[in-house]
Scaffold this motif. Structure first.
Motif, PDB file in Angstrom:
ATOM      1  N   ALA A  61       0.830  -1.200   0.000  1.00  0.00           N
ATOM      2  CA  ALA A  61       0.000   0.000   0.000  1.00  0.00           C
ATOM      3  C   ALA A  61       0.868   1.254   0.000  1.00  0.00           C
ATOM      4  O   ALA A  61       0.568   2.244  -0.695  1.00  0.00           O
ATOM      5  N   LYS A  62       1.948   1.203   0.751  1.00  0.00           N
ATOM      6  CA  LYS A  62       2.875   2.342   0.794  1.00  0.00           C
ATOM      7  C   LYS A  62       3.509   2.559  -0.578  1.00  0.00           C
ATOM      8  O   LYS A  62       3.674   3.701  -1.023  1.00  0.00           O
ATOM      9  N   LEU A  63       3.834   1.472  -1.254  1.00  0.00           N
ATOM     10  CA  LEU A  63       4.438   1.585  -2.584  1.00  0.00           C
ATOM     11  C   LEU A  63       3.448   2.183  -3.581  1.00  0.00           C
ATOM     12  O   LEU A  63       3.831   3.012  -4.418  1.00  0.00           O
ATOM     13  N   ALA A  64       2.197   1.775  -3.494  1.00  0.00           N
ATOM     14  CA  ALA A  64       1.175   2.346  -4.379  1.00  0.00           C
ATOM     15  C   ALA A  64       1.032   3.845  -4.124  1.00  0.00           C
ATOM     16  O   ALA A  64       0.879   4.641  -5.074  1.00  0.00           O
ATOM     17  N   TRP A  65       1.090   4.228  -2.844  1.00  0.00           N
ATOM     18  CA  TRP A  65       1.030   5.657  -2.511  1.00  0.00           C
ATOM     19  C   TRP A  65       2.207   6.398  -3.142  1.00  0.00           C
ATOM     20  O   TRP A  65       2.049   7.496  -3.687  1.00  0.00           O
ATOM     21  N   TRP A  66       3.393   5.810  -3.075  1.00  0.00           N
ATOM     22  CA  TRP A  66       4.565   6.452  -3.653  1.00  0.00           C
ATOM     23  C   TRP A  66       4.424   6.598  -5.164  1.00  0.00           C
ATOM     24  O   TRP A  66       4.886   7.597  -5.745  1.00  0.00           O
ATOM     25  N   GLY A  67       3.802   5.624  -5.808  1.00  0.00           N
ATOM     26  CA  GLY A  67       3.585   5.751  -7.244  1.00  0.00           C
ATOM     27  C   GLY A  67       2.731   6.973  -7.578  1.00  0.00           C
ATOM     28  O   GLY A  67       3.044   7.743  -8.501  1.00  0.00           O
ATOM     29  N   GLU A  68       1.663   7.167  -6.806  1.00  0.00           N
ATOM     30  CA  GLU A  68       0.811   8.353  -7.011  1.00  0.00           C
ATOM     31  C   GLU A  68       1.577   9.629  -6.698  1.00  0.00           C
ATOM     32  O   GLU A  68       1.437  10.643  -7.398  1.00  0.00           O
ATOM     33  N   GLU A  69       2.389   9.581  -5.644  1.00  0.00           N
ATOM     34  CA  GLU A  69       3.153  10.763  -5.250  1.00  0.00           C
ATOM     35  C   GLU A  69       4.129  11.175  -6.350  1.00  0.00           C
ATOM     36  O   GLU A  69       4.218  12.351  -6.714  1.00  0.00           O
ATOM     37  N   LEU A  70       4.862  10.218  -6.891  1.00  0.00           N
ATOM     38  CA  LEU A  70       5.831  10.536  -7.948  1.00  0.00           C
ATOM     39  C   LEU A  70       5.143  11.116  -9.171  1.00  0.00           C
ATOM     40  O   LEU A  70       5.647  12.072  -9.790  1.00  0.00           O
ATOM     41  N   ARG A  71       4.005  10.577  -9.537  1.00  0.00           N
ATOM     42  CA  ARG A  71       3.283  11.099 -10.705  1.00  0.00           C
ATOM     43  C   ARG A  71       2.795  12.528 -10.470  1.00  0.00           C
ATOM     44  O   ARG A  71       2.649  13.296 -11.423  1.00  0.00           O
ATOM     45  N   SER A  72       2.553  12.869  -9.228  1.00  0.00           N
ATOM     46  CA  SER A  72       2.048  14.217  -8.933  1.00  0.00           C
ATOM     47  C   SER A  72       3.147  15.273  -8.995  1.00  0.00           C
ATOM     48  O   SER A  72       2.847  16.474  -9.061  1.00  0.00           O
ATOM     49  N   TRP A  73       4.411  14.857  -8.984  1.00  0.00           N
ATOM     50  CA  TRP A  73       5.493  15.831  -8.943  1.00  0.00           C
ATOM     51  C   TRP A  73       5.616  16.637 -10.226  1.00  0.00           C
ATOM     52  O   TRP A  73       6.102  17.767 -10.197  1.00  0.00           O
ATOM     53  N   SER A  74       5.180  16.073 -11.343  1.00  0.00           N
ATOM     54  CA  SER A  74       5.242  16.843 -12.591  1.00  0.00           C
ATOM     55  C   SER A  74       4.320  18.055 -12.538  1.00  0.00           C
ATOM     56  O   SER A  74       4.545  19.052 -13.217  1.00  0.00           O
ATOM     57  N   ALA A  75       3.272  17.966 -11.721  1.00  0.00           N
ATOM     58  CA  ALA A  75       2.353  19.088 -11.537  1.00  0.00           C
ATOM     59  C   ALA A  75       2.661  19.866 -10.262  1.00  0.00           C
ATOM     60  O   ALA A  75       1.872  20.729  -9.862  1.00  0.00           O
ATOM     61  N   GLN A  76       3.790  19.556  -9.624  1.00  0.00           N
ATOM     62  CA  GLN A  76       4.228  20.232  -8.403  1.00  0.00           C
ATOM     63  C   GLN A  76       3.170  20.163  -7.298  1.00  0.00           C
ATOM     64  O   GLN A  76       2.801  21.164  -6.700  1.00  0.00           O
TER      65      GLN A  76
END
Length: 235
Positions: A61-76
Motif C-alpha cells: 500500500a505504501k508503494l502504491a502511494w509512492w507511485g501516485e506521489e511521484l506522478r504528482s510531482w510533474s504538476a508540483q
C-alpha cells in the motif's frame, strides 16, 4: 509530514545507515548536498519496501502511494517532505513510478542469477534516468547496472536467504550468501559510470559488499573512506 522536522527525520534515517557519507559528501558541491541525501533517502524507502518481512500488504500500500506521489510531482503537487526537495527537479518521475510494482515481483526468490537481474532491470534504468537529470550528467556508459547491483547487494544484506537465487542454494545453503555476494561483485567494477553522487554511493556500497562476501565485519575508518571516495569522485 510537511514540517522541517519531518524532512530531517527522513534524511537522518539515511545518514544513520550510511555514516561514511559524512566524509564522502565533501566531494559533492555544497548546494547539492541536501538534494543528494533526499534522493538517496527516497531510494532507501524503496529498498525497505522491497526487503519487507512478514505481511507485505502495508508495504504494498505504501508503494502504491509512492507511485501516485511521484506522478504528482510533474504538476508540483508533492505531499511528502522529500518531495519538497526533489519535486522541483524536472526528472522522469512518472517513468520511475511505472517501475515500482517490479519491487513487489522482485521479492520472490529468483530461479537463477539472470532472473534476479532481470527482475529489477527496468527499475534500475528508471533510477539512473532520474539521476542523469537530477545531477545534470549525460548518461555515458552503463549507468543502470551499478544501481541494479547495489539494490541486489542491499537486498542480500537485508533479506538473507530470501534474496538468493535457488540455483545457488542447491549445493550448500551456508555458503550461498557468500557465493551470491561474490557473483554480484564480479559484475560490479570498483569505479562505476554515472554522476558523481552515484559513484560515491556505489563505492561505499561495494566496499561493504566486499567485506560481506569475505565474511568479515565492515570497518569504515575516516581515512579509508576519504581515500575510497576521493578515488570514486575523480570519475
Amino acid at each position: 509530514m510537511s514540517t522541517p522536522s519531518a524532512l530531517d527525520s527522513f534524511l537522518d534515517k539515511w545518514r544513520t545507515r550510511w555514516p561514511e557519507w559524512q566524509v564522502a559528501e565533501r566531494f559533492v558541491p555544497e548546494h547539492q548536498r541536501t538534494l543528494v541525501v533526499a534522493w538517496f533517502s527516497l531510494l532507501q524507502e524503496f529498498d525497505d519496501i522491497l526487503n519487507t518481512a512478514g505481511d507485505p500488504l502495508p508495504s504494498d500500500a505504501k508503494l502504491a502511494w509512492w507511485g501516485e506521489e511521484l506522478r504528482s510531482w510533474s504538476a508540483q503537487r508533492s505531499r511528502h517532505p522529500l518531495g519538497r526537495v526533489l519535486e522541483p527537479v524536472r526528472a522522469p518521475w512518472a517513468q520511475l513510478a511505472e517501475t515500482l510494482p517490479d519491487l513487489i515481483d522482485a521479492r520472490a526468490v529468483p530461479v537463477d542469477p539472470a532472473q534476479a537481474l532481470r527482475a529489477l532491470q527496468a527499475y534500475a534504468a528508471a533510477v539512473a534516468a532520474v539521476e542523469a537529470v537530477m545531477f545534470d550528467t549525460p548518461a555515458r556508459g552503463d549507468v543502470a547496472t551499478p544501481v541494479l547491483l547495489q539494490t541486489l547487494a542491499q537486498r542480500l544484506h537485508e533479506s538473507g536467504v530470501a534474496a538468493i537465487p535457488r540455483s545457488l542454494l542447491a549445493e550448500d545453503d551456508t555458503a550461498a550468501p557468500r557465493r551470491w555476494a561474490q557473483q554480484l561483485l564480479a559484475k560490479w567494477p570498483a569505479r562505476v559510470a554515472g554522476p558523481r553522487p552515484r559513484r560515491l554511493y556505489a563505492a561505499l556500497a561495494r566496499a561493504r559488499q566486499q567485506t560481506w562476501a569475505q565474511d568479515r565485519q565492515y570497518q569504515a575508518t575516516p581515512m579509508r573512506t576519504l581515500w575510497l571516495t576521493w578515488w570514486a569522485a575523480r570519475g
